[in-house]
Design an enzyme around this catalytic site. Structure first.
Site, mmCIF file in Angstrom:
data_model
loop_
_atom_site.group_PDB
_atom_site.id
_atom_site.type_symbol
_atom_site.label_atom_id
_atom_site.label_comp_id
_atom_site.label_asym_id
_atom_site.label_seq_id
_atom_site.Cartn_x
_atom_site.Cartn_y
_atom_site.Cartn_z
ATOM 1 C CB CYS A 1 -0.899 -0.047 1.234
ATOM 2 S SG CYS A 1 -1.710 1.493 1.649
ATOM 3 C CB CYS B 1 0.444 1.637 4.127
ATOM 4 S SG CYS B 1 -1.286 1.150 4.024
#
Length: 99
Positions: free
Chosen positions: A24, A27
């Site tokens: 991600c 993230c």
């Protein structure tokens, strides 16, 4: 992880859970912000990272549909939740409000 997770979120000190995945992009942006916040707050709270791919049961339990999702718990209760990247000032404000 189930037993450890329940013990963590039932803590007297606030616990921020970062639901993330290695693949991600947002993230990866959130990670250094959390590290900086952790250094500022010290032992007044805990920050825990939970990989949604490796902990699908926990992610499902809290209905994590997008990542990163940040959730703060205090004494087992959810006191704050946000999907998407949170900046340092927002996180510090959340910790100050819930400490």
């Amino acid at each position: 992880m189930k037993g450890n997770f329940n013990r963590l979120i039932n803590s007297e000190v606030p616990v921020l859970i970062d639901f993330y995945a290695d693949w991600c992009g947002p993230c990866k942006i959130q990670a250094p912000i959390l590290k900086e916040v952790s250094e500022i707050i010290g032992d007044k709270a805990k920050i825990i990272k939970v990989d949604v791919d490796k902990n699908q049961e926990v992610a499902n339990r809290f209905q994590i549909r997008s990542i990163p999702t940040l959730m703060m718990f205090k004494k087992g209760e959810t006191v704050w939740r946000k999907s998407g990247v949170a900046d340092k000032n927002e996180l510090l404000s959340v910790f100050n409000t819930n400490s």
